[in-house]
Design an enzyme around this catalytic site. Structure first.
Site: not given
Ligand SMILES: NC(=O)C1=CN([C@@H]2O[C@H](COP(=O)(O)OP(=O)(O)OC[C@H]3O[C@@H](n4cnc5c(N)ncnc54)[C@H](O)[C@@H]3O)[C@@H](O)[C@H]2O)C=CC1
Ligand SMILES: N[C@@H](CC=O)C(=O)O
Ligand code: NA
Length: 438
Positions: A19, A210
């Site tokens: 989250c 990607k």
């Molecule tokens: N931020 C972006 O713009 C984009 C992100 N993504 C993908 O989406 C996914 C999430 O990205 P974000 O939300 O940006 O990352 P984030 O780092 O903000 O959120 C990930 C969350 O997972 C939690 N976490 C880690 N280990 C855990 C566990 N064992 N149990 C429960 N929670 C745990 C962390 O504490 C953190 O709050 C990644 O795979 C990322 O590559 C894909 C497209 C765009």
């Molecule tokens: N870190 C990535 C997040 C989306 O996939 C980016 O910058 O494009």
């Protein structure tokens, strides 16, 4: 609201893993739009649990849903697992377990999919579950669904574009305001664009994952991240940006996946990520900030362009929720999303054999015959020159050469040989080129 009679399916219970930037937006939208989503899915879509690392750090979330035991949540009475933690371990095992037990998976995890999609799809097949991942490439932009479904009857020849928001944000700032690399990267992290470890962005790993996903879907071939030639932006210097500007070009980090035909007519796949100089008139040159844009070329469809927000919490959550509704609908109506399509199994062509074009900017001695000597080195490597520009300074001259297509290894060898010439003071900038100058 739509008549409740359409929401007569069994409640779809959702486990949310993670989250953070994206997960928090998914939780918010799932809660705020519960009625709308139920009407669209044909059944209530209920958040049954949220796995976070530290439940005490999330006073904003419904406390009764929180757990720090993601594995147990996956095993509990849920129908769909939405994974937004990222990375390979321990997420991979949890998702395999979910899929083998018939729970559908929605994920944005490109790093995992780029290496393990074959075993994830196999696990999904073993139980008939769904695996959806629209958010994994180009955030909010509907791109994977068009490749998997809308274009399934066409023959795709090329997929090329900007698929990493963070690096595009940095390059756009360097180009427009001359802002520094480090401060712009910090800003991209603050805005939720960058990966938890931003070296994944700047060193091109994220864009390579990607590209692997795009090439796999476009060419019906298993392509993993390790098959993708990868160069990031950490070596793009202010001189490169200036050299590009001087010629009416700009620098972008592109993911390029294409079918390449050998002299014998045999087809292979080239998948690569590297900085590219583009004419400013090229549509990709004007994609700024964290926006993404991807061109798809297909035999019958011709050229298609996809554009929109490629990163950030809400845009990415939009793609996740779209997948969640699709998965819920499949459960309500008894259908299934697309399976892995890897029947073509084309070989992946090494970068050295991939045809590319180079832009080479040199500082040379300003004396007669230098241009001819440099041109001879290109000719000796069978690299043909498309354009030359020479500008005299005091006792040195600036020489800019743009080549025609040649195997990347031949271009690299040419540049190495030129760097060793006595008349060449400095190789100022070397970059691959896409697009025609107008
Ligand atoms: N931020 C972006 O713009 C984009 C992100 N993504 C993908 O989406 C996914 C999430 O990205 P974000 O939300 O940006 O990352 P984030 O780092 O903000 O959120 C990930 C969350 O997972 C939690 N976490 C880690 N280990 C855990 C566990 N064992 N149990 C429960 N929670 C745990 C962390 O504490 C953190 O709050 C990644 O795979 C990322 O590559 C894909 C497209 C765009
Ligand atoms: N870190 C990535 C997040 C989306 O996939 C980016 O910058 O494009
Ligand atoms: Na997308």
């Amino acid at each position: 609201m739509t008549a409740m009679s359409t929401v007569d399916g069994k409640t779809v219970r959702v486990a949310l893993l993670g989250c953070g930037t994206v997960g928090a937006e998914v939780a918010r939208l799932l809660t705020e739009q519960a009625d709308e989503l139920a009407a669209r899915a044909g059944a209530p879509v209920e958040l049954a649990g949220i796995a976070v690392r530290r439940p005490d750090k999330h006073p904003e979330l419904p406390q009764h849903l929180l757990t720090n035991d993601a594995a147990a949540l996956v095993e509990s009475d849920v129908d769909v697992v939405v994974e937004l933690i990222g990375g390979v371990d321990p997420v991979r095992e949890w998702l395999l377990t979910a899929l083998r037990k018939g729970k559908s998976v929605v994920t944005a995890n490109k790093a995992l999919l780029a290496e393990y999609s074959a075993e994830l799809f196999e696990a999904a097949d073993s139980s008939g579950a769904d695996l959806y991942f629209e958010a994994a490439v180009a955030g909010a932009i509907p791109l994977l669904r068009p490749l998997r479904e809308s274009l399934a009857g066409d023959r795709i020849t090329k997929v090329m574009g900007i698929v990493n928001g963070t690096t595009n944000f940095i390059l756009s700032a360097m180009d427009s305001t001359g802002a520094g690399y480090a401060e712009t990267l910090d800003e991209a992290s603050r805005l939720g664009y960058a990966e938890a470890d931003p070296t994944a962005d700047v060193d091109g790993y994220d864009a390579a994952s990607k590209a692997a996903i795009l090439a796999s879907l476009a060419f019906h071939t298993r392509v993993t991240a390790s098959d993708v030639h990868r160069e990031g932006i950490s070596n793009v210097s202010a001189s490169d940006i200036a050299a590009a500007k001087a010629l009416g070009r700009t620098v972008k980090l592109l993911s390029i996946c294409e079918r390449v035909e050998g002299e014998d007519g045999a087809e292979s796949v080239s998948a690569r990520v590297h900085p590219v100089m583009l004419p400013r008139t090229h549509p990709l040159a004007n994609v700024g900030g964290a926006f993404n844009a991807v061109f798809v070329e297909a035999d019958a469809a011709g050229s298609l362009m996809f554009y929109g927000q490629g990163a950030g919490g809400a845009p990415t959550a939009s793609a996740v929720l779209g997948d969640l509704v699709a998965v819920a609908r499949n459960r309500v109506l008894g259908g299934r999303g697309p399976r892995e399509s890897a029947h073509a199994q084309l070989p992946v062509r090494p970068m050295g054999q991939t045809p590319t074009r180079y832009h080479v900017s040199l500082d040379v001695a300003d004396k007669p015959g230098v241009l001819a000597q440099v041109a001879q080195v290109f000719a000796a490597h069978e690299v043909s020159i498309a354009a030359v520009r020479q500008r005299d300074r005091h006792d040195t001259a600036s020489l800019v050469i743009v080549t025609h297509l040649a195997p990347d290894a031949a271009l690299e060898a040419t540049v190495e040989a030129i760097g060793k010439m006595d008349v060449v003071n400095e190789v100022v900038s070397v970059m691959r080129v896409e697009g025609e100058d107008s």
